[in-house]
Design an enzyme around this catalytic site. Structure first.
Site, PDB file in Angstrom:
ATOM      1  N   GLU A   1     -25.495  29.021  -5.106  1.00 28.60           N
ATOM      2  CA  GLU A   1     -24.801  30.198  -5.591  1.00 28.60           C
ATOM      3  C   GLU A   1     -25.761  30.993  -6.480  1.00 28.60           C
ATOM      4  O   GLU A   1     -26.405  31.907  -6.021  1.00 28.60           O
ATOM      5  CB  GLU A   1     -23.521  29.785  -6.329  1.00 28.60           C
ATOM      6  CG  GLU A   1     -22.501  30.922  -6.346  1.00 28.60           C
ATOM      7  CD  GLU A   1     -21.072  30.446  -6.570  1.00 28.60           C
ATOM      8  OE1 GLU A   1     -20.760  29.275  -6.325  1.00 28.60           O
ATOM      9  OE2 GLU A   1     -20.262  31.285  -7.016  1.00 28.60           O
TER      10      GLU A   1
ATOM     11  N   GLU B   1     -19.130  23.746 -16.099  1.00 20.31           N
ATOM     12  CA  GLU B   1     -18.311  24.813 -15.522  1.00 20.31           C
ATOM     13  C   GLU B   1     -16.820  24.555 -15.766  1.00 20.31           C
ATOM     14  O   GLU B   1     -16.060  25.460 -16.086  1.00 20.31           O
ATOM     15  CB  GLU B   1     -18.561  24.890 -14.018  1.00 20.31           C
ATOM     16  CG  GLU B   1     -17.695  25.900 -13.287  1.00 20.31           C
ATOM     17  CD  GLU B   1     -18.103  26.046 -11.837  1.00 20.31           C
ATOM     18  OE1 GLU B   1     -18.679  25.095 -11.271  1.00 20.31           O
ATOM     19  OE2 GLU B   1     -17.848  27.125 -11.264  1.00 20.31           O
TER      20      GLU B   1
HETATM   21  C1  BGC Z   1     -18.734  31.027 -10.211  1.00 18.91           C
HETATM   22  C2  BGC Z   1     -18.098  31.479 -11.479  1.00 18.91           C
HETATM   23  C3  BGC Z   1     -17.474  32.810 -11.182  1.00 18.91           C
HETATM   24  C4  BGC Z   1     -16.372  32.499 -10.246  1.00 18.91           C
HETATM   25  C5  BGC Z   1     -15.473  33.627  -9.967  1.00 18.91           C
HETATM   26  C6  BGC Z   1     -17.673  30.792  -9.228  1.00 18.91           C
HETATM   27  O1  BGC Z   1     -18.116  30.300  -8.041  1.00 18.91           O
HETATM   28  O2  BGC Z   1     -19.559  29.939 -10.401  1.00 18.91           O
HETATM   29  O3  BGC Z   1     -18.683  31.245 -12.629  1.00 18.91           O
HETATM   30  O4  BGC Z   1     -17.154  33.600 -12.224  1.00 18.91           O
HETATM   31  O5  BGC Z   1     -16.852  31.893  -9.068  1.00 18.91           O
HETATM   32  O6  BGC Z   1     -14.585  33.323  -9.060  1.00 18.91           O
END
Ligand code: BGC
Length: 815
Positions: free
Chosen positions: A411, A688
């Site tokens: 990502e 996270e």
């Molecule tokens: C990210 C996040 C992001 C989110 C929003 C994720 O995959 O890692 O930090 O803000 O998606 O949906």
């Protein structure tokens, strides 16, 4: 108590940093000020136009390998080179360089600069950065050679989740460079990438940001960038590509660099002969190895953030292979580090190592944008201290040219909401104004014409939630809120002006979506993303009504645009947005506030946002909301119940409504979910999810489980402002607020910040019945001190000490 008195001063320009040369960089005008007890400071930053190559002077064209490639997979990267003769004495020489892809330059066998992953990631079609290097000492009269390693990087490498997309910006991999040599007689020699260059595949077999790099040293020609190094290696004439020079922009801030080298804490040999290394710190970077062994030995380096059941946990990486491979040349000691990849890891497994790994064989090199450290925080509680250290490490890992969500899985995107909630913390800890400003320019470029701000910037293709782009509260608001955070931190009004039109367009869009009701209650919203009540596989299903969040953000962004307009001198516009903000706040109350003082959505984030965004019209309503919030927090056993939206706000909301004890109890909680639970689990970065690793030792089964995400670390901003007590009271800290509010059993705390004027600092500690406070105000600044048991008082530049009675704070409950 002493007060600094300015006795003399001088001004001089300090370019920052010096190597490689940074073009159009914010420089600081340094003002050295002698006071009674304080030495020097910095004035407001300004801009230096240096090291530029005007668009009209670009002769260089992008050049790269002319061979056919299979565009559907990883391609073997090229090197490009050229020889030339310098016929007159050299006075100075500058290299201007960029790439379609990423590059490392060499001249006469020497690496140029120490920047990594240049030119970084921008919206390449509109803005491609170049960097400028002083290469005077690299050149000699007579034969010379120049060249570059190339990698796919963000330009054409695989990017994005679910398998990702390749060739997002183009299918070529090219270098674009111009060497300008000034001679003793005033003449110049220009060597620019053009048809006279040659390309060949080098020893890198594949290189991908997510997947890692494979390097076969057997096929290297180490002299390739020396004047006599062009034989062998299969050099063929380059293909010349096109690039509009008006899209080339000078670098806007410090580059990505290696900022730390960390040796493994343990290296354990496993039954299969591989080694498991623990670096003791979750970090972002890559391994550098020193190895000796037979030709063709194949060393594999795999990376992961955590260990589960004694092995690397690679599930959180999703489809990022995060594996580097080195095939030995077999000629004595070989040193290698991958060039164009980067991993988020604390642990590595190394297999295929010839012989024994020694402590000197492998180190981790930490990479991120080389932002000057600006802020510090210390306190007496070791767990809170570790929490803060984890915030800093997560920022380092996620400020790699752009601000990313996470550094390990497939990502690593510039998610707008993550930056939005973390920016105030980030700007305190590091001087990251240049990085954020550059990224916000790209946010403006990627913004749709009707005002929609993308979920992540730069935009890449994504699955249906994210493509096509839709407006989302808390995420899109970055364009209205973060420029104000930049202005608050720096006092630089240009940072506000530059993004103002984009901010207005965003608020205008929301106003049209809301219509006359002034309620933003339509469309897909992420809401209080990842609150602990949301199921692992549905992080948007939070306890808080997402439309309550959306309308709250609408009001808050409108208020910020109003403040920005006032600062920029447009009072009519300021008044218009103030009225809009007031109307939205009124609509918020009419829709969500009950007569009882409760909100229709009785969640912690709902009260926190209503209080923090000043949506309740009077002190009594705000107080009642604070009381209810404290009640909910207590009822939940002081475990956290907020996600990305509520987490940055809840401690402030409790503090401002007279419940600082509840804020501290929330902070000091160690049971899951809480800020300190990961710390008790040995976390060295911010996770996270509150339970990325669950109390039973298993990984959170959700599809997104990173161990290095900044958003939940935004509580550090409260630690700086409230626990230590240092905050700006005017943009750029021209006026400072010292307002320490002890609690939670802390017996001391301290914070410092390198303001544009110099270092501001506070430290306090308890000594018996006393609280002793020391505060430093930089030159040309003033401060207000609010200390327990004493009326507020004003301070001038200098160092000041005060002693007040130790306040009665509720005893720490946890330990
Ligand atoms: C990210 C996040 C992001 C989110 C929003 C994720 O995959 O890692 O930090 O803000 O998606 O949906």
């Amino acid at each position: 108590m002493t007060t600094g008195r300015v006795v003399s001063s001088e001004r001089y320009l300090v370019p920052w940093p010096a190597e490689p040369l940074v073009s159009r960089e914010r420089v600081r005008v340094r003002v050295r000020v002698w006071t009674d007890d304080l030495v020097s400071g910095w004035s407001m930053p300004s801009w230096a136009e240096a090291a530029l190559l005007d668009p009209g002077d670009w002769l260089a064209k992008p050049v790269g390998g002319a061979w056919d490639e299979d565009r559907s997979g990883d391609r073997r990267p090229a090197r490009v080179r050229r020889e030339f003769v310098v016929r007159r004495p050299i006075v100075s020489a500058r290299l201007y360089a960029s790439a379609h892809g990423v590059y490392e330059a060499e001249i006469n066998g020497m690496r140029v600069g120490d920047d990594a992953l240049s030119p970084g990631w921008t919206v390449y079609g509109r803005r491609l950065r170049y960097r400028t290097y002083d290469v005077t000492s690299y050149l000699t009269e007579g034969p010379n050679a120049i060249g570059a390693w190339l990698g796919d990087g963000w330009y054409r490498g695989r990017l994005g989740f679910n398998g990702g997309t390749r060739n997002i910006y183009g299918t070529d991999q090219s270098w674009l460079a111009q060497l300008e040599i000034a001679h003793d007689d005033g003449t110049r020699t220009t060597i620019a990438t053009d048809a006279s260059w040659h390309a060949a595949c080098g020893p890198i077999a594949t290189s991908s940001l997510y997947d890692g790099e494979v390097h076969d040293a057997r096929s290297d020609h180490p002299d390739w960038s020396r004047p006599d190094g062009g034989s062998g290696g299969g050099w063929t004439p380059v293909e010349v590509r096109e690039r509009d020079p008006s899209t080339l922009i000078p670098a806007e801030g410090p580059p990505v660099r290696c900022t730390d080298i960390i040796a493994p804490v343990t290296a354990v040999r496993r039954d299969d002969g591989s080694y498991l290394l623990d670096f003791g710190q979750n970090l972002v970077g890559r391994l550098a190895i020193t190895v000796e062994g037979p030709r063709g030995s194949h060393v594999t380096l795999r990376h992961a953030e955590v260990i589960v059941k004694g092995d690397l946990a690679t599930v959180p990486l999703r489809q990022a292979r995060a594996t580097d491979e080195y095939i030995l040349r077999g000629a004595g000691t070989e040193k290698w580090e991958p060039r164009f990849t980067i991993h988020g890891f604390r642990y590595a497994v190394i297999s295929g190592w010839p012989g024994q790994i020694t402590p000197e064989s492998v180190v981790a090199r930490v990479y991120h944008t080389d932002m000057p450290q600006a802020g510090s925080f210390e306190c007496s509680d070791p767990l809170v201290q570790r929490l803060h250290d984890n915030v800093r490490w997560s920022m380092r890992g996620n400020f790699v040219d752009i601000p990313t969500d996470c550094p390990a899985r497939d990502e690593r995107l510039g998610w707008t909401g993550d930056v939005q909630v973390f920016a105030p913390t980030a700007l305190f800890l590091y001087d990251c104004a240049a990085l954020l400003d550059s990224w916000l320019v790209d946010v403006g470029l990627e913004q749709l014409s009707e005002g929609t701000v993308p979920w992540y910037v730069p935009v890449i293709p994504g699955p249906p939630h994210w493509t096509p782009i839709r407006p989302g509260a808390g995420w899109g608001d970055v364009i209205a809120l973060t420029p104000v955070a930049l202005f608050q931190a720096t006092g630089d009004v240009e940072l506000l002006r530059r993004h103002h039109q984009a901010a207005r367009a965003w608020v205008g869009l929301i106003a049209s979506l809301a219509g006359p009701t002034r309620l933003w209650d339509t469309g897909f919203q992420l809401g209080d993303w990842l609150d602990p009540a949301a199921p692992p596989d549905d992080p948007a299903a939070s306890a808080t009504d997402p439309y309550l969040v959306a309308t709250a953000y609408f009001a808050w962004s409108a208020r910020h645009v109003s403040m920005a307009a006032r600062t920029l001198g447009d009072l009519t516009e300021a008044e218009m947005y103030r009225e809009l903000a007031d109307e939205v706040a009124k609509a918020f109350r009419a829709r969500y506030l009950l007569d009882s003082g409760r909100l229709t959505c009785d969640s912690q984030t709902a009260y926190a946002i209503a209080i923090a965004f000043k949506l309740l019209d009077d002190v009594r309503a705000t107080r009642r909301a604070g009381d209810r919030l404290a009640e909910l927090v207590r009822g939940n056993g002081y475990r956290i119940a907020t996600g990305f939206i509520g987490t940055p706000l809840i401690c402030d909301a409790l503090t401002s409504t007279g419940h600082i004890d509840a804020a501290y109890r929330l902070l000091m909680q160690t049971e899951c979910p809480s800020w300190l639970y990961p710390v008790t689990q040995g976390a060295t970065t911010i996770w996270e999810r509150w339970d990325s690793l669950r109390p039973d030792g298993t990984l959170n089964p959700g599809g997104m489980t990173s161990f290095n995400h900044v958003a939940l670390g935004s509580v550090a901003d409260w630690l700086h402002r409230v626990a230590a007590g240092l905050a700006p009271a005017a943009p750029g800290y021209k006026k400072i607020s010292f307002y320490p509010r002890p609690g939670g059993g802390l017996t001391s705390a301290a914070a410092s910040h390198d303001t544009p004027y110099g270092r501001a600092r506070i430290s306090w500690h308890f000594a018996g019945d006393e609280m002793r406070v020391e505060m430093a105000v930089p030159p040309n600044c003033t401060a207000t001190a609010r200390l327990p048991g004493r009326p507020p008082f004003e301070l001038e530049a200098g160092t000041h000490r005060a002693t007040v009675p130790r306040p009665a704070t509720p005893e720490q409950v946890r330990r």
